[in-house]
Scaffold this active site. Structure first.
Site, PDB file in Angstrom:
ATOM      1  N   LYS A 141       0.725  -1.119   0.138  1.00 62.11           N
ATOM      2  CA  LYS A 141      -0.026   0.044   0.159  1.00 62.11           C
ATOM      3  C   LYS A 141       0.860   1.236  -0.032  1.00 62.11           C
ATOM      4  O   LYS A 141       0.581   2.234  -0.743  1.00 62.11           O
ATOM      5  CB  LYS A 141      -0.903  -0.084   1.389  1.00 62.11           C
ATOM      6  CG  LYS A 141      -2.158  -1.069   1.188  1.00 62.11           C
ATOM      7  CD  LYS A 141      -3.155  -0.850   2.465  1.00 62.11           C
ATOM      8  CE  LYS A 141      -2.561  -1.285   3.570  1.00 62.11           C
ATOM      9  NZ  LYS A 141      -2.138  -2.621   3.913  1.00 62.11           N
ATOM     10  N   CYS A 188     -11.696   1.290  16.536  1.00 60.30           N
ATOM     11  CA  CYS A 188     -10.630   0.636  16.195  1.00 60.30           C
ATOM     12  C   CYS A 188      -9.657   0.585  17.802  1.00 60.30           C
ATOM     13  O   CYS A 188      -9.137  -0.655  17.845  1.00 60.30           O
ATOM     14  CB  CYS A 188      -9.848   0.998  15.129  1.00 60.30           C
ATOM     15  SG  CYS A 188      -9.065   2.599  14.948  1.00 60.30           S
ATOM     16  N   MET A 189      -9.682   1.426  18.345  1.00 59.75           N
ATOM     17  CA  MET A 189      -8.807   1.207  19.492  1.00 59.75           C
ATOM     18  C   MET A 189      -9.333   1.964  20.900  1.00 59.75           C
ATOM     19  O   MET A 189      -8.232   2.100  21.893  1.00 59.75           O
ATOM     20  CB  MET A 189      -7.513   1.816  18.979  1.00 59.75           C
ATOM     21  CG  MET A 189      -7.278   3.195  18.682  1.00 59.75           C
ATOM     22  SD  MET A 189      -7.178   4.536  19.842  1.00 59.75           S
ATOM     23  CE  MET A 189      -8.680   5.352  20.060  1.00 59.75           C
ATOM     24  N   MET A 224      -6.961  -4.954  16.351  1.00 55.06           N
ATOM     25  CA  MET A 224      -8.396  -4.969  16.372  1.00 55.06           C
ATOM     26  C   MET A 224      -9.028  -6.269  16.806  1.00 55.06           C
ATOM     27  O   MET A 224     -10.209  -6.315  17.549  1.00 55.06           O
ATOM     28  CB  MET A 224      -8.958  -4.678  15.097  1.00 55.06           C
ATOM     29  CG  MET A 224      -8.416  -3.653  14.244  1.00 55.06           C
ATOM     30  SD  MET A 224      -8.966  -2.099  14.705  1.00 55.06           S
ATOM     31  CE  MET A 224      -8.370  -0.961  13.431  1.00 55.06           C
ATOM     32  N   GLY A 283      -4.595   1.217  13.948  1.00 54.93           N
ATOM     33  CA  GLY A 283      -4.864   0.866  12.324  1.00 54.93           C
ATOM     34  C   GLY A 283      -4.613   2.242  11.472  1.00 54.93           C
ATOM     35  O   GLY A 283      -4.816   2.242  10.283  1.00 54.93           O
ATOM     36  N   GLN A 284      -4.702   3.342  12.312  1.00 54.94           N
ATOM     37  CA  GLN A 284      -4.917   4.611  11.628  1.00 54.94           C
ATOM     38  C   GLN A 284      -3.484   5.562  11.789  1.00 54.94           C
ATOM     39  O   GLN A 284      -3.195   5.280  12.832  1.00 54.94           O
ATOM     40  CB  GLN A 284      -6.060   5.315  11.941  1.00 54.94           C
ATOM     41  CG  GLN A 284      -7.296   4.587  11.769  1.00 54.94           C
ATOM     42  CD  GLN A 284      -8.390   5.486  11.806  1.00 54.94           C
ATOM     43  OE1 GLN A 284      -8.861   6.322  10.645  1.00 54.94           O
ATOM     44  NE2 GLN A 284      -9.254   5.240  12.923  1.00 54.94           N
TER      45      GLN A 284
END
Lengths: 79, 845
Positions: B105, B189-190, B385, B422-423
Site C-alpha cells: 500500500k 478501532c482502539m 482490532m 490501524g490509523q
C-alpha cells in the site's frame, strides 16, 4: 512502464547461488551485490501485467522469504 | 505488483522518459541502499548506524519526507514531486520506523491522490441530487446548520485527522459550542486499548516501542495478523528470521493467516477464547509459583470491578461480584483487592476449564505459560482490532498487561506489551488531542472540574464554557442521529471529516442508513472521493488529502511526525482544517457567542508579528501560509500534564518523528523516550526507582493487575445461526477502501470482498470454492463469493469477511454491541448462517 527497486530477503537455510544464477538469467531483472542475505535488484517491465508476473516469479522462489520495496516509478498509464 | 488497467489514476508522466536508464539507476541505488541500511541497522541495533544515503536522484524530481497516509505504523516515505504532481515514492532510509521499507500500500501511496473521481467542488443536495455550489455558500450553510442544531450537532472526526485538524475541531466544539458531541472513528478501532492502558497504568498509550521487535525472543500475536495489517513491522521481524536469529512466534487467533505461516505455535481458539487463554496463563503462573515476586511486590497492585452493566455474570463469581458491587466498585477504576483475593478468583481458571472455554489444548496453554514463567526470555505482545473490537475489549487489554506484569516481562527492550493502531494518527490526534466525547487535550477529562478550568484558562474562555457531561460516543451519536426526532433522536446535524461511517459503522442500516429519509436531519461530509457516506450527505465539502496539505500525526509508538504540503489539491478541494476554521469564522460573524473568547476576540484569532489579525478564514491566505505550526504550538503545552511532552514543531520538521515524552536536555537539545516508566530511558522516573508508573490510579506508582473473568460473547452460535463471523482488513486495501480502491493495481489484485470459510464447514454444506452464497445474520443478509483455502482459513465454525468493499458493505450485518467501558463495538463475533443459492453463480435465488 514500471521500474521497481526491490530487496529480496532470503531464507537463512537455503543456498544462495541457485537463486543468484536464476536472477542473473532473468531478462527483466538487474541485480546488485547481495548484502548478507539481502539481494537488491531492479525490475524493469514493459507493462503492469508483465510487472505482476515478475513479482509473482520472485515470490514463488523457495529461497525468497520476503520482497521489500525500496522505490516505485511508474508512468505507464499516462505515457 | 501492478496490473494493466485503464488510467483511473496514475502517477503523472515525467516528460522526456527516454531517461529510463536514470530511473533504473535510481531504483537500483534505492534498493542497494535499503539492503545496506537494513544490514547496518541490524548489526548496530539502530544506535550507531552509519549515515544513510539521500533519496534517489531523478532529473527534476524534488524529494521531501512524509509519513505514509495509511496505517498506524508510521512509515516514512520520500515523496518525489515534479510539476506539482507526485511522480515517485521511495522508502525513507532515514526513518527508523521502516528503515526504507514499504508495504504494497505504501508502495502505491502516491496514486491515491489521482483517482479520476476526486471530489473537486462543494455540493448541496437539492431534490435528491447533489448539485455544485460555491465555497461561500457551503460555508454559510454549514455554519447555519451548526448554529441551528445547537446541542443537537455532532462532529465526527478520525484517526486520520491530523493533530492540528483534531485540535481545531476539539476547540471549536468544547470551547466554542460548549458541545461535547465530538467523537472519532478511532472509537471503532482502539478505544478498548485506551481504557486498557488507563485502567492498568493510569494513563493512555503504549509504554514500549517498535524497537522491541528487534529485541524480543518471543513474539506473541493476540488476534493479530501483522503480515497483512502492519507488513513493515512484520518485515522487521522476518528480517531477523532471514538473518538466522531465533524469534519464537506465537500466533493466537480464530484464523490461520499469512502470519501463521511463520509461526512456531498457533493457538487456534474459539471466538471469545482469548480471556480464557490469558486467565489460564495467570492461573498457571500463580499455581506453579512463577509470579515474579520482586516486580509484583514493588510495582503492582491488584484490582477488580463488579461486572459491568449489560454483560451477563459468570455464575461462579456471583458472590464476589455482589461483594464488589456493595463496595461501589464498578466502572473503569474498580476497587483494590488483595493478592489473596486475586489468587482465589484466578483459582477457577484451571487450564482444563480454560481449554474448554477457548478450545485451545491444555498442552498449548501450559507451553504459553511456560514462556512467561521463564525470566530469561524477552517477550513482546502485539495486538490490534482482534482484541479491541470486543465486548470485553477493555478486559482483554487488561489481561495482556496482566500476563506481562505478573511475570515481570515488562520494561526491558523486547519485553513488554505493545498495542498497534490501524490509523496514522489514532494516537496523535484522537488519544492525545482527545477528540472524544469525554476528553479534553492532553489526557484531560470533561468531567474533571480542574481539567475544564485549566482548558478554559488556556483557551481564554469564561469559566463554565466547557460542558461537564460527556457527549455521545460514536455508536450513540449515530443512533441518535439515525433515530427520528419524534422518537427521541436528538442529534439533528453531523459533520463528518476524514472517515466513512456509512461503511465502517457496525449495523449500518440501523445506525446511519436511515438518515437519508429524514428531512429534519442534515449530514455534512468532508471527503476526497464519493463514498457510502457522501451518498447519504446533504452537503459535501471536497477535501485536500495527505501531501496536498500540511500535517502532523502520531503513530502507535508515541512518535509524532510532520510533513509539509507538496502539491496543490485538485479543483476547489481544500484542507479539512481550513474548513473548520472557515465555518468557525462564519459562526463568529453570525454572532455565535461561543466563538468569542473572554476579550471578545474570535476563538481562533491569529496575529501577525505586527499584532494585526491574519485572515486565516480566507483560503488564499491559508494556502499561502503554514498555520499547522501555530495550532500545533498552541496545543503543545497541553501535553505536559500527563508527561506526554511532544516535540516542538520545528524539531519535527527536521526529524523523522520523535517519540514522546521529548525533553529538553540542554538549551535547544532534545531527546526522545523509547521505554516509558523505565528509569534508564524515561526522564520522569526518579533515580533508583527502576520502574515507576507515575500516573498510577492507586497513587503509589504501581500498575494494576486486574481480575477479569471470562464472559460469554453478546451473540453466540445457535441452531439458526451456527457460525461466528468476524470482519476485518486485507493486505491490499485500507479500511473501507476509499483510497486503495482507486489504485488500479490494488483494486485488481483484490477486486471485491468474499466469505472466507473453513473447507470442512464448506464441504458439510456442499459449498465449493468461488460459489456465491447468502450470509444471514439477525440484521440482514448479503450474497458473497466463497473463498476456500486462500491466503487464510478460519477454524471450523468461523467465517471471515473483509469490509473494504463498498459494493458489499458487510457492516450492514455486524453486531452493534459495545464494550461497556470503551464503548467500542464488537465486529468479531456476529452469529451467522451461510445458505447455498439455487444458482451458485449468484444470478438468481
Amino acid at each position: 512502464m514500471p521500474v521497481s527497486g526491490l530487496v529480496l530477503l532470503l531464507h537463512p537455510d537455503q543456498p544462495l547461488s541457485p537463486l543468484l544464477d536464476a536472477l542473473e538469467r532473468h531478462p527483466d531483472l538487474m541485480i546488485a551485490e547481495p548484502v548478507e542475505r539481502r539481494v537488491p535488484l531492479v525490475a524493469d517491465t514493459r507493462d503492469a501485467q508483465h510487472d505482476k508476473e515478475v513479482w509473482g516469479w520472485l515470490r514463488a522462489r523457495p529461497e525468497v522469504l520476503d520482497v521489500a520495496v525500496a522505490l516505485i516509478h511508474d508512468d505507464s498509464r499516462n505515457a | 505488483m501492478t496490473i494493466d488497467s485503464k488510467p483511473l489514476n496514475a502517477f503523472p508522466a515525467l516528460p522526456e522518459m527516454d531517461r529510463r536508464e536514470v530511473v533504473r539507476f535510481a531504483a537500483l541505488t534505492a534498493a542497494t541502499g535499503l539492503a545496506g541500511s537494513l544490514a547496518a541497522s541490524a548489526s548496530a541495533q539502530q544506535t550507531d548506524a552509519p549515515p544513510r544515503p539521500e533519496a534517489p536522484e531523478i532529473d527534476g524530481v524534488e524529494w521531501n519526507k512524509a509519513p505514509c497516509r495509511f496505517c498506524g505504523t508510521g512509515c516514512h516515505v520520500m515523496v518525489g514531486v515534479k510539476g506539482n504532481k507526485v511522480v515517485a515514492i521511495a522508502g525513507d532510509r532515514e526513518a527508523d520506523v521502516n528503515k526504507g521499507l514499504l508495504c504494497v500500500k505504501g508502495y502505491h501511496v502516491g496514486s491515491i491522490l489521482y483517482g479520476a473521481d476526486r471530489l473537486t467542488e462543494p455540493m448541496l443536495r437539492k431534490n435528491g441530487k447533489l448539485e455544485k455550489i460555491s465555497w461561500e455558500e457551503a460555508v454559510d450553510i454549514a455554519a447555519r446548520k451548526v448554529m441551528d442544531a445547537g446541542q443537537g450537532f455532532g462532529l465526527y472526526l478520525s484517526g486520520q485527522s491530523t493533530i492540528p485538524e483534531g485540535y481545531i475541531g476539539q476547540k471549536l466544539m468544547k470551547a466554542g459550542l460548549s458541545n461535547n458531541h465530538i467523537d472519532a472513528n478511532a472509537r471503532l478501532c482502539m478505544a478498548s486499548a485506551v481504557t486498557g492502558f488507563i485502567s492498568t497504568y493510569g494513563v493512555d498509550e503504549p509504554a514500549s516501542c517498535f524497537d522491541d521487535l528487534e529485541n524480543c525472543d518471543v513474539l506473541i500475536l493476540w488476534g493479530n495478523n501483522p503480515a497483512e495489517m502492519h507488513p513493515v513491522l512484520w518485515s522487521r521481524v522476518i528480517d531477523r528470521v532471514a538473518r538466522g536469529e531465533k524469534v519464537k512466534i506465537i500466533d493466537i487467533g480464530t484464523r490461520r493467516t499469512r502470519t501463521t505461516e511463520h509461526a512456531d505455535m498457533h493457538l487456534s481458539m474459539q471466538a471469545n477464547g482469548d480471556l480464557a487463554i490469558a486467565n489460564a496463563i495467570l492461573h498457571i503462573l500463580v499455581k506453579e509459583g512463577k509470579v515474579n515476586e520482586e516486580f509484583v511486590s514493588k510495582h503492582c497492585s491488584f484490582r477488580a470491578s463488579h461486572n459491568a452493566e449489560g454483560l451477563s455474570h459468570p455464575l461462579v463469581h456471583d458472590e464476589f461480584t455482589a461483594r464488589l458491587a456493595e463496595r461501589g466498585a464498578g466502572g473503569l477504576k474498580g476497587t483494590a483487592i488483595d493478592r489473596k483475593d486475586f489468587e482465589e478468583l484466578i483459582d477457577y481458571y484451571t487450564p482444563e476449564r480454560c481449554s474448554e472455554m477457548s478450545e485451545v489444548p491444555v498442552e498449548q496453554l501450559r507451553e504459553l505459560a511456560a514462556l512467561f514463567a521463564d525470566p530469561t526470555l524477552r517477550i513482546t505482545s502485539l495486538w490490534c482490532m482482534g482484541v479491541n473490537q470486543h465486548t470485553a475489549g477493555t478486559a482483554m487489554n487488561n489481561m495482556i498487561h496482566n500476563v506481562h506484569l505478573i511475570s515481570g516481562h515488562w520494561g526491558r527492550p523486547g519485553d513488554g506489551p505493545q498495542s498497534l493502531t490501524g490509523q496514522p494518527s489514532a494516537c496523535g490526534t484522537v488519544r492525545e488531542v482527545g477528540t472524544l466525547a469525554h476528553a479534553l487535550p492532553g489526557g484531560r477529562l470533561v468531567a474533571n472540574d480542574g481539567h475544564r478550568a485549566d482548558c478554559e484558562a488556556r483557551w481564554n474562555v469564561p469559566a463554565g464554557r466547557i460542558a461537564s457531561k460527556p457527549g455521545y460516543h460514536t455508536v450513540k451519536m449515530f443512533e441518535q442521529f439515525s433515530k427520528p426526532t419524534s422518537e427521541g433522536g436528538d442529534i439533528s446535524a453531523v459533520w463528518v471529516q476524514v472517515t466513512n461511517p456509512g461503511q465502517s459503522l457496525p449495523n449500518t442500516k440501523k445506525l446511519i442508513n436511515g438518515v437519508k429519509a429524514q428531512s429534519d436531519k442534515f449530514l455534512i461530509v468532508s471527503e476526497v472521493y464519493p463514498t457510502a457516506t457522501t451518498e447519504l450527505a446533504d452537503l459535501v465539502l471536497p477535501a485536500a488529502m495527505w501531501v496536498e496539505k500540511d500535517g502532523v500525526v502520531g503513530n502507535s509508538e508515541r512518535r509524532t511526525q510532520q510533513w509539509f504540503r507538496m502539491v496543490d489539491p485538485p479543483g476547489q478541494a481544500r484542507d479539512d482544517a481550513w474548513q473548520l476554521i472557515a465555518v468557525s469564522r462564519r459562526l463568529f460573524e453570525l454572532g455565535h457567542a461561543g466563538l468569542r473568547d473572554k476579550d471578545g476576540n474570535w476563538l481562533f484569532q491569529q496575529l501577525d508579528e505586527n499584532g494585526q489579525e491574519i485572515e486565516i478564514w480566507k483560503w488564499d491566505v491559508w494556502k499561502a501560509n503554514h498555520f499547522d505550526r501555530n495550532f500545533f504550538e498552541e496545543y503543545r503545552p497541553f501535553t505536559v500534564l500527563k508527561h506526554k511532552n511532544v516535540a516542538p514543531y520545528d524539531l519535527l520538521v527536521e526529524k523523522r518523528g520523535m517519540r514522546w515524552p521529548v525533553v529538553e536536555t540542554s538549551p535547544g537539545e532534545y531527546r526522545e523516550t523509547r521505554w516509558r516508566f523505565v528509569e534508564e530511558d524515561d526522564p520522569f522516573v526518579g533515580e533508583g526507582a527502576r520502574f515507576a508508573f507515575y500516573h498510577s490510579t492507586s497513587g503509589d506508582d504501581r500498575a494494576q493487575i486486574w481480575f477479569r473473568p471470562w464472559e460469554p460473547s453478546q451473540e453466540t452460535c445457535e441452531d439458526e445461526f451456527p457460525l461466528m463471523m468476524s470482519t476485518g482488513r486485507v493486505l491490499e486495501h485500507w479500511h473501507t477502501g476509499t483510497m486503495t480502491r482507486r489504485v488500479p493495481e490494488l483494486a485488481r489484485a483484490m477486486p471485491g470482498t468474499y466469505l472466507e470459510m473453513n473447507r470442512k464447514d464448506a464441504a458439510d454444506r456442499g459449498i465449493s470454492n468461488g460459489e456465491m452464497v447468502r450470509v444471514v445474520t439477525k440484521r440482514g443478509s448479503m450474497k458473497l463469493p466463497v473463498w476456500l483455502g486462500g491466503r487464510a482459513e478460519p477454524r471450523r465454525g468461523h467465517v471471515f469477511v473483509p469490509f473494504f468493499d463498498e459494493a458489499q458493505p458487510i457492516n450492514e450485518l455486524t453486531l452493534d454491541a459495545i464494550d461497556p467501558y470503551s464503548k467500542q463495538p464488537d465486529y468479531k463475533k456476529s452469529a451467522v448462517r451461510v445458505e447455498r443459492l439455487a444458482d451458485p453463480k449468484g444470478g438468481t435465488q
